[in-house]
Write a protein that holds these residues in place. Structure first.
Motif, PDB file in Angstrom:
ATOM      1  N   GLU A  63       0.828  -1.205   0.000  1.00  0.00           N
ATOM      2  CA  GLU A  63       0.000   0.000   0.000  1.00  0.00           C
ATOM      3  C   GLU A  63       0.860   1.251   0.000  1.00  0.00           C
ATOM      4  O   GLU A  63       0.540   2.238  -0.660  1.00  0.00           O
ATOM      5  CB  GLU A  63      -0.933   0.000   1.210  1.00  0.00           C
ATOM      6  CG  GLU A  63      -2.022  -1.053   1.116  1.00  0.00           C
ATOM      7  CD  GLU A  63      -2.867  -1.129   2.380  1.00  0.00           C
ATOM      8  OE1 GLU A  63      -2.677  -0.291   3.283  1.00  0.00           O
ATOM      9  OE2 GLU A  63      -3.718  -2.035   2.457  1.00  0.00           O
ATOM     10  N   ALA A  64       1.978   1.241   0.725  1.00  0.00           N
ATOM     11  CA  ALA A  64       2.878   2.390   0.757  1.00  0.00           C
ATOM     12  C   ALA A  64       3.487   2.638  -0.619  1.00  0.00           C
ATOM     13  O   ALA A  64       3.603   3.793  -1.057  1.00  0.00           O
ATOM     14  CB  ALA A  64       3.968   2.178   1.792  1.00  0.00           C
ATOM     15  N   LYS A  65       3.847   1.564  -1.331  1.00  0.00           N
ATOM     16  CA  LYS A  65       4.395   1.710  -2.683  1.00  0.00           C
ATOM     17  C   LYS A  65       3.348   2.272  -3.635  1.00  0.00           C
ATOM     18  O   LYS A  65       3.662   3.117  -4.485  1.00  0.00           O
ATOM     19  CB  LYS A  65       4.889   0.364  -3.206  1.00  0.00           C
ATOM     20  CG  LYS A  65       6.215  -0.059  -2.632  1.00  0.00           C
ATOM     21  CD  LYS A  65       6.679  -1.366  -3.245  1.00  0.00           C
ATOM     22  CE  LYS A  65       7.968  -1.851  -2.641  1.00  0.00           C
ATOM     23  NZ  LYS A  65       8.407  -3.148  -3.192  1.00  0.00           N
ATOM     24  N   GLN A  66       2.108   1.810  -3.509  1.00  0.00           N
ATOM     25  CA  GLN A  66       1.056   2.320  -4.389  1.00  0.00           C
ATOM     26  C   GLN A  66       0.791   3.793  -4.135  1.00  0.00           C
ATOM     27  O   GLN A  66       0.600   4.569  -5.067  1.00  0.00           O
ATOM     28  CB  GLN A  66      -0.226   1.512  -4.183  1.00  0.00           C
ATOM     29  CG  GLN A  66      -0.194   0.144  -4.819  1.00  0.00           C
ATOM     30  CD  GLN A  66      -1.498  -0.623  -4.610  1.00  0.00           C
ATOM     31  OE1 GLN A  66      -2.325  -0.231  -3.802  1.00  0.00           O
ATOM     32  NE2 GLN A  66      -1.655  -1.733  -5.335  1.00  0.00           N
ATOM     33  N   LYS A  67       0.774   4.206  -2.873  1.00  0.00           N
ATOM     34  CA  LYS A  67       0.554   5.615  -2.565  1.00  0.00           C
ATOM     35  C   LYS A  67       1.708   6.466  -3.083  1.00  0.00           C
ATOM     36  O   LYS A  67       1.516   7.570  -3.562  1.00  0.00           O
ATOM     37  CB  LYS A  67       0.409   5.808  -1.048  1.00  0.00           C
ATOM     38  CG  LYS A  67      -0.917   5.329  -0.514  1.00  0.00           C
ATOM     39  CD  LYS A  67      -1.027   5.559   0.986  1.00  0.00           C
ATOM     40  CE  LYS A  67      -2.336   5.027   1.506  1.00  0.00           C
ATOM     41  NZ  LYS A  67      -2.453   5.167   2.960  1.00  0.00           N
ATOM     42  N   LYS A  68       2.922   5.921  -2.977  1.00  0.00           N
ATOM     43  CA  LYS A  68       4.110   6.650  -3.444  1.00  0.00           C
ATOM     44  C   LYS A  68       4.076   6.800  -4.963  1.00  0.00           C
ATOM     45  O   LYS A  68       4.418   7.852  -5.499  1.00  0.00           O
ATOM     46  CB  LYS A  68       5.375   5.910  -3.006  1.00  0.00           C
ATOM     47  CG  LYS A  68       6.650   6.666  -3.234  1.00  0.00           C
ATOM     48  CD  LYS A  68       7.824   5.899  -2.665  1.00  0.00           C
ATOM     49  CE  LYS A  68       9.090   6.688  -2.846  1.00  0.00           C
ATOM     50  NZ  LYS A  68      10.269   5.991  -2.299  1.00  0.00           N
TER      51      LYS A  68
END
Length: 71
Positions: A63-68
């Motif tokens: 999820e952090a990678k997608q938000k980034k």
């Protein structure tokens, strides 16, 4: 309390063996089997816990990678 009727053979047994035979105390084998079962259950619980924690960390990183990437 019920009176336990003993056979002649049972009257000659040592107290510990008589208690095992009458089911008043668990045998050493039963105690060992109970310990083994306990260790297996603890191992299964630990494995499932580690798996769930690993999956939660993986999901958080994804999820952090997608938000980034979206930002």
């Amino acid at each position: 309390m019920e009176k336990i009727i003993l056979t002649t053979r049972q009257k000659m047994l040592p107290p510990d063996r008589l208690a095992y035979e009458l089911g008043q105390i668990p045998t050493p084998e039963k105690i060992e089997n109970t310990k083994i079962a306990t260790y297996v259950l603890i191992g299964v619980f630990a494995t499932i816990s580690v798996g769930l924690i690993s999956y939660a960390i993986y999901q958080a990183q994804t999820e952090a990678k997608q938000k980034k990437n979206d930002a």
